[in-house]
Design a protein around this motif. Sequence first.
Motif, PDB file in Angstrom:
ATOM      1  N   UNK A   3       0.800  -1.293  -0.103  1.00 35.03           N
ATOM      2  CA  UNK A   3      -0.042   0.102   0.066  1.00 35.03           C
ATOM      3  C   UNK A   3       0.927   1.400  -0.104  1.00 35.03           C
ATOM      4  N   UNK A   4       1.987   1.241  -0.842  1.00 32.77           N
ATOM      5  CA  UNK A   4       2.829   2.518  -1.038  1.00 32.77           C
ATOM      6  C   UNK A   4       2.623   2.923  -2.407  1.00 32.77           C
ATOM      7  N   UNK A   5       2.320   4.157  -2.598  1.00 36.29           N
ATOM      8  CA  UNK A   5       2.287   4.773  -3.904  1.00 36.29           C
ATOM      9  C   UNK A   5       3.552   5.054  -4.433  1.00 36.29           C
ATOM     10  N   UNK A   6       4.013   4.591  -5.571  1.00 41.73           N
ATOM     11  CA  UNK A   6       5.445   4.878  -6.164  1.00 41.73           C
ATOM     12  C   UNK A   6       5.236   5.767  -7.167  1.00 41.73           C
ATOM     13  N   UNK A   7       5.814   7.097  -6.987  1.00 40.28           N
ATOM     14  CA  UNK A   7       5.585   8.334  -7.786  1.00 40.28           C
ATOM     15  C   UNK A   7       6.905   8.316  -8.518  1.00 40.28           C
ATOM     16  N   UNK A  10       9.245  13.150 -13.426  1.00 39.46           N
ATOM     17  CA  UNK A  10       9.800  13.049 -14.563  1.00 39.46           C
ATOM     18  C   UNK A  10       9.154  14.202 -15.230  1.00 39.46           C
ATOM     19  N   UNK A  11       9.911  14.976 -16.105  1.00 37.42           N
ATOM     20  CA  UNK A  11       9.546  16.057 -16.872  1.00 37.42           C
ATOM     21  C   UNK A  11       8.368  15.670 -17.647  1.00 37.42           C
ATOM     22  N   UNK A  12       8.407  14.375 -18.238  1.00 39.75           N
ATOM     23  CA  UNK A  12       7.247  13.722 -19.262  1.00 39.75           C
ATOM     24  C   UNK A  12       5.883  13.362 -18.491  1.00 39.75           C
ATOM     25  N   UNK A  13       5.816  13.723 -17.102  1.00 38.40           N
ATOM     26  CA  UNK A  13       4.872  13.178 -16.571  1.00 38.40           C
ATOM     27  C   UNK A  13       3.516  13.925 -17.042  1.00 38.40           C
ATOM     28  N   UNK A  14       2.409  13.338 -16.934  1.00 36.92           N
ATOM     29  CA  UNK A  14       0.985  14.060 -17.334  1.00 36.92           C
ATOM     30  C   UNK A  14       0.555  15.023 -16.416  1.00 36.92           C
ATOM     31  N   UNK A  15       0.807  14.816 -15.115  1.00 36.49           N
ATOM     32  CA  UNK A  15       0.050  15.653 -14.026  1.00 36.49           C
ATOM     33  C   UNK A  15       1.263  16.241 -13.039  1.00 36.49           C
ATOM     34  N   UNK A  16       0.982  17.348 -12.527  1.00 37.17           N
ATOM     35  CA  UNK A  16       1.847  17.926 -11.691  1.00 37.17           C
ATOM     36  C   UNK A  16       1.726  17.078 -10.110  1.00 37.17           C
ATOM     37  N   UNK A  17       3.060  17.238  -9.403  1.00 34.76           N
ATOM     38  CA  UNK A  17       2.848  16.530  -8.245  1.00 34.76           C
ATOM     39  C   UNK A  17       2.044  17.090  -7.302  1.00 34.76           C
ATOM     40  N   UNK A  18       2.030  18.352  -7.206  1.00 33.26           N
ATOM     41  CA  UNK A  18       0.942  19.294  -6.302  1.00 33.26           C
ATOM     42  C   UNK A  18      -0.516  18.677  -6.399  1.00 33.26           C
ATOM     43  N   UNK A  45      13.343   3.979 -19.113  1.00 36.80           N
ATOM     44  CA  UNK A  45      11.760   3.624 -19.532  1.00 36.80           C
ATOM     45  C   UNK A  45      11.300   2.535 -18.801  1.00 36.80           C
ATOM     46  N   UNK A  46      11.840   1.510 -18.297  1.00 34.89           N
ATOM     47  CA  UNK A  46      11.637   0.138 -17.667  1.00 34.89           C
ATOM     48  C   UNK A  46      11.208   0.857 -16.138  1.00 34.89           C
ATOM     49  N   UNK A  47      11.910   1.646 -15.691  1.00 37.06           N
ATOM     50  CA  UNK A  47      11.809   2.011 -14.313  1.00 37.06           C
ATOM     51  C   UNK A  47      10.597   2.956 -14.337  1.00 37.06           C
ATOM     52  N   UNK A  48      10.313   3.796 -15.247  1.00 40.65           N
ATOM     53  CA  UNK A  48       8.991   4.688 -15.365  1.00 40.65           C
ATOM     54  C   UNK A  48       7.845   3.702 -15.402  1.00 40.65           C
ATOM     55  N   UNK A  49       7.771   2.682 -15.981  1.00 40.97           N
ATOM     56  CA  UNK A  49       6.846   2.036 -16.529  1.00 40.97           C
ATOM     57  C   UNK A  49       6.235   1.283 -15.065  1.00 40.97           C
ATOM     58  N   UNK A  50       7.064   1.048 -14.338  1.00 43.84           N
ATOM     59  CA  UNK A  50       6.821   0.273 -13.124  1.00 43.84           C
ATOM     60  C   UNK A  50       6.617   1.008 -11.871  1.00 43.84           C
ATOM     61  N   UNK A  51       6.392   2.585 -12.299  1.00 40.08           N
ATOM     62  CA  UNK A  51       5.846   3.506 -11.304  1.00 40.08           C
ATOM     63  C   UNK A  51       4.179   3.372 -11.193  1.00 40.08           C
ATOM     64  N   UNK A  52       3.463   3.654 -10.411  1.00 39.05           N
ATOM     65  CA  UNK A  52       2.199   3.830 -10.147  1.00 39.05           C
ATOM     66  C   UNK A  52       1.834   5.031 -11.278  1.00 39.05           C
TER      67      UNK A  52
END
Length: 82
Positions: A3-7, A10-18, A45-52
């Motif tokens: 139950x840990x959110x993996x964030x 990355x500048x390619x993210x679609x949503x801001x952390x805030x 790329x593989x690491x990013x794919x494994x993030x929530x």
Amino acid sequence: EYDILCVGLDERGKIELADIVKDKNFNSYKGVALVLGAEGEGIRQLTAKNCDILAKLPAKGKIKSLNVSNAAAIAIYEIAHS
């Protein structure tokens, strides 16, 4: 499983952390794992794919990304004050 959110930060993210931190479900997790990539190269790329979720920090003007220590400090502050 834990139950840990993996964030991934990355500048390619679609949503801001805030915006993630403001979400009503954010505090339902037991913890948050921040994943940061190498300066200049970002998260693999593989690491990013494994993030929530992939998140970005707001940037204005010509600056597209921060060095990793500054990005980490801002992200930790944002999460700690949620």
